[in-house]
Scaffold this active site. Structure first.
Site, PDB file in Angstrom:
ATOM      1  N   ASP A   1      -0.678  -0.258  -0.838  1.00  0.00           N
ATOM      2  CA  ASP A   1      -0.833  -1.576  -0.311  1.00  0.00           C
ATOM      3  C   ASP A   1      -0.600  -2.877  -1.366  1.00  0.00           C
ATOM      4  OD1 ASP A   1      -2.758  -0.760   2.099  1.00  0.00           O
ATOM      5  OD2 ASP A   1      -4.022   0.202   0.548  1.00  0.00           O
TER       6      ASP A   1
HETATM    7  C1  NOJ Z   1      -6.311   2.690   0.000  1.00  0.00           C
HETATM    8  C2  NOJ Z   1      -6.165   2.386   1.370  1.00  0.00           C
HETATM    9  O1  NOJ Z   1      -7.006   2.780   2.076  1.00  0.00           O
HETATM   10  C3  NOJ Z   1      -4.845   3.188   1.631  1.00  0.00           C
HETATM   11  O2  NOJ Z   1      -4.608   2.998   3.077  1.00  0.00           O
HETATM   12  C4  NOJ Z   1      -3.734   3.056   0.769  1.00  0.00           C
HETATM   13  O3  NOJ Z   1      -2.613   3.760   1.362  1.00  0.00           O
HETATM   14  C5  NOJ Z   1      -4.068   3.435  -0.610  1.00  0.00           C
HETATM   15  N1  NOJ Z   1      -5.062   2.319  -1.020  1.00  0.00           N
HETATM   16  C6  NOJ Z   1      -2.901   3.089  -1.556  1.00  0.00           C
HETATM   17  O4  NOJ Z   1      -2.564   1.688  -1.694  1.00  0.00           O
END
Ligand code: NOJ
Length: 803
Positions: free
Chosen positions: A495
């Site tokens: 993200d």
């Molecule tokens: C937490 C999020 O819930 C998930 O969707 C994401 O892939 C990870 N962070 C990595 O950034």
């Protein structure tokens, strides 16, 4: 060496013996339909269907651990000069205990404690499919004198709109109301609701014993204009509560039960219910039902049976006790919880506002529960497919009740793309895994609507599930950048890498490659030759692109920005290498032979630590709006050089694909929380579940775990252990057995249900190798290959030799 408890494997519990855990440790009860979490001192966040719009208890995760949270229990003993008041849950009275046990179980928490000659045992759970939480309380006089005991369970309510509770201190208190309804034999139901919901949805708090008095107003309960405190409520020094029905303010529900005089060794049992219904009339049947001790016992037994059935689906016996413990008990429990709650509600995901169910998160969570749920997973997969757009991409998250979806954080910036490049690709793996587990071929022909942003509740276009998957691939095929790799959109799985429009993602390229392989295999299995051929061509093209443009000498770069500059390259100052950027090319089959081994060796050399594999290194040291979210963290935290656990099992799986069982197992052990129990002061998080992240070695608090429970680590660690290290995984034609283990293991056993039959797989490793199946015997008959055939039923003995 410090620990706060121990594993009781026979009871399938973790036992917290010291309530002063370094951070709050929780467990989940019920489901998203009705339930929430309970912490190690009995505090509970309970909601019904939606933590953001239908929250019941006021649990503020950020409050100090000594503060009460949501639900409390007081016991008081009459003395000559007043009352000795204490909480059997430690918080909020914080009295020193003779002993304390919070038993974290499967779907329940039990708290047992002893103090002032009173032993209390409380079972906290939500009966299967019910809309109420039960607290089944047993109080025993363990002193040698008669004592007069009162028991006062308390709930503190929140406004159901959880965010409004914090943003509007005028409207909220003006609307919150309570009503008391006396029933036969002195029993009492306290109703609570915001005024506007009075006739359609009420919370109720009641019990099975006569109530002597009650309180519904927090200020009155604490006393002295709230200069009375939760640890010493002034009202509990009075003979009785005020029987006040709050018409506004901070509403609570407190029921004072006089248990009378308890002889030495005498036990009294009180069953308390916190529920929600349309109104008291609708709830009355349920209330009566749970006032009967036998019904509560039956529900308790039923819950244990349900978990027996769930766990029976896959049990292992290996030489590693901590692995067995996780795979047989706690990891499937966490997988069930993540499947249910996605990233909606935990101590870290606060369930406020519009977060809802994460598309990519849930698509991955489901992978680990397919063996248990089988075809029962279909409605949820269908729900995810409804969130896919007609162009093949997908919305990022959705509210499961309203089915209204959003692009999530991708909307953060006007000047950036408003989609994630990976969401839609995960669902391809999910559906394929579902078909391998269930052989439910009809599902592919089922029509499912695409998400309609203009009118979310009315799809204007629908297509078969098969077509949904094809559109997902078509989106990534079209949406490529200057190097021919899929465009990043707002972000990929990570993200926090948010680059100006036009950037490309290697992770998306590899996910696309994995999805193409899955679809090609499925198309072949279905006899769709032309389609399989087309997917093979797309795969070859992407494989060529990745290897032509993204190899950096010793590992793969992970991104190209819009100007064609690489990220995750030696050329960068920070973020030179990303772990998923190496694992995924292997998982996709893009990295082969020497390149695969070199990339994985670079992970080991550059990213591995004794607490797990870091997501990237070195960390960015300073906020940079060009690089996006990753630079909001200090070096060593979360995606910026932290040990982001979700990525670790991907590397384990990649290592097994390269035949390196030693390393896969080393990586597994490094992050196994059960192995951290005796050094927990460093880790701090619950030792019975995976957290999302551990601080990396660039951070002064290296080894500190955070964001426990709701993480993709749960499902991927389970898959890495069961399907890749132990190597027992479903395929269209049968159950594949292809382990990749540490050499030292002589043998191990996996018992697994697959479709309608049980398979008891015994693996022998007489020559101490990591992998390489030399012989398989099924029910006494040798078979060719590694695929155990599908049986219509029964139990089948499979013997496997490695050599
Ligand atoms: C937490 C999020 O819930 C998930 O969707 C994401 O892939 C990870 N962070 C990595 O950034």
């Amino acid at each position: 060496m410090t620990s706060y408890g121990f594993f009781d494997d026979a009871k399938r519990e973790y036992v917290i013996t010291n309530p002063k855990t370094p951070v709050k440790w929780i467990n989940y009860i019920g489901t998203l339909a009705f339930g929430g979490f309970v912490d190690q001192t009995g505090g509970a966040l309970i909601c019904c269907g939606d933590p953001s719009l239908n929250r019941i208890t006021r649990y503020i995760a950020q409050l100090p651990a000594s503060d009460p949270r949501g639900e409390m229990l007081y016991v008081r003993i009459r003395r000559m000069d007043g009352w000795t008041v204490f909480s059997p849950f430690f918080t909020p009275t914080l009295d020193a205990f003779e002993w304390y046990e919070c038993r974290v179980g499967l779907g329940y928490t039990r708290i047992l404690s002893q103090i002032h000659g009173v032993r209390t045992e409380v079972r906290i759970f939500v009966p299967q499919g019910q809309f109420c939480e039960l607290r089944d309380i047993q109080v025993t006089n363990v002193s040698d004198a008669v004592m007069e005991v009162d028991v006062i369970p308390v709930v503190e309510y929140t406004h159901p709109d959880a965010l409004k509770q914090f943003t509007n201190a005028d409207w909220v208190p003006q609307t919150m109301q309570s009503r008391a309804v006396w029933q036969e034999n002195g029993r009492l139901v306290l109703l609570q609701y915001p005024f506007m919901l009075r006739d359609e949805r009420v919370n109720y708090f009641t019990s099975n014993l006569p109530v002597r008095s009650f309180e519904t107003d927090r200020a009155r309960f604490l006393g002295d204009h709230e200069y009375g405190t939760w640890d010493r409520p002034l009202s509990l020094q009075q003979e009785d509560l005020t029987n006040y029905e709050a018409q506004r303010g901070d509403t609570i529900a407190a029921l004072l039960h006089g248990l009378g005089r308890l002889e030495p060794s005498e036990t009294r049992r009180l069953i308390v219910q916190l529920g929600q219904a349309q109104g008291l009339e609708q709830a009355q049947g349920t209330i009566e039902h749970w006032r009967v001790v036998e019904n509560v016992e039956a529900a308790w037994t039923e819950m244990a049976k349900i978990w027996d059935e769930r766990l029976r689906v896959l049990q292992v016996q290996t030489p590693d006790v901590a692995l067995n413990r996780m795979v047989n008990i706690h990891n499937p429990h966490q997988c069930a919880v993540t499947r249910d709650w996605s990233r909606y509600l935990s101590l870290y995901q606060l369930g406020l506002g519009t977060r809802g169910i994460g598309f990519r998160d849930s698509a991955q969570d489901i992978l680990a529960i397919l063996a248990v749920e089988g075809r029962a997973a279909k409605p949820f997969i269908r729900q995810l497919l409804r969130i896919q757009l007609a162009d093949g991409s997908a919305m990022h998250q959705f509210n499961p009740l309203s089915m209204i979806a959003s692009e999530g954080d991708a909307l953060e910036r006007e000047d950036r793309p408003h989609y994630y490049c990976d969401d839609h690709l995960w669902i391809v793996q999910t559906v394929c895994a579902y078909l391998k587990e269930t052989a439910d071929w009809d599902f592919l022909q089922e029509e499912v609507g695409f998400y309609n942003k203009k009118d979310p509740l009315h799809a204007v276009e629908s297509a078969t599930v098969w077509e949904h998957l094809q559109r997902a691939l078509a989106f990534s095929r079209r949406d490529v950048g200057a190097h021919g790799l899929p465009k990043l959109g707002f972000a990929d799985w990570n993200d926090t890498i948010n680059l100006p429009t036009g950037a490309e993602s290697l992770m998306a390229a590899a996910l696309y490659g994995r999805a193409l392989l899955e679809m090609k295999t499925l198309a072949e299995f279905l006899g769709e030759r032309a389609l399989a051929e087309a997917y093979q061509q797309d795969y070859d093209w992407m494989c060529e692109r990745v290897n032509a443009v993204a190899w950096d000498g010793e590992w793969y770069v992970s991104y190209f920005d819009a100007d064609g500059r690489p990220l995750g390259s030696k050329a960068n100052r920070a973020g030179q290498i990303y772990a998923y950027g190496q694992a995924w090319p292997v998982l996709a089959g893009f990295a082969k032979g020497e390149r695969a081994q070199r990339a994985l060796q670079s992970v080991y050399e550059r990213l591995n630590t004794r607490h797990g594999i870091k997501l990237s290194t070195p960390g960015f040291n300073g906020f940079d709006p060009h690089e996006g979210g990753i630079t909001t963290y200090p070096p060593g935290a979360k995606e910026n050089g932290g040990i982001f656990l979700h990525v670790n099992p991907w590397v384990m799986i990649a290592e097994t694909m390269e035949g390196n069982g030693e390393r896969a197992y080393q990586y597994y052990c490094q992050i196994n929380p059960a192995m951290k129990n005796d050094t927990i002061d460093e880790f701090e998080s619950e030792p019975y579940v995976y957290p999302q992240n551990i601080l990396g070695d660039e951070h002064p608090q290296f080894g500190l775990g955070r964001n426990s429970w709701l993480s993709g680590t749960a499902s991927w660690a389970y898959l890495a252990a069961t399907q890749h290290i132990l190597g027992v995984r479903p395929d269209y034609a049968g159950l594949v057995v292809d382990p990749c283990i540490p050499r030292s293991w002589e043998s191990f056993e996996v018992c697994r249900r697959f479709r309608c039959a049980f398979y008891s797989v015994q693996v022998y490793n007489p020559n101490h190798v990591c992998c390489g199946v030399t012989k398989i015997v099924v029910d006494g008959q040798p078979i060719v290959g590694k695929v155990i055939p599908v049986f219509e039923g029964g139990e089948h003995r499979v013997e496997v030799w490695l050599g």
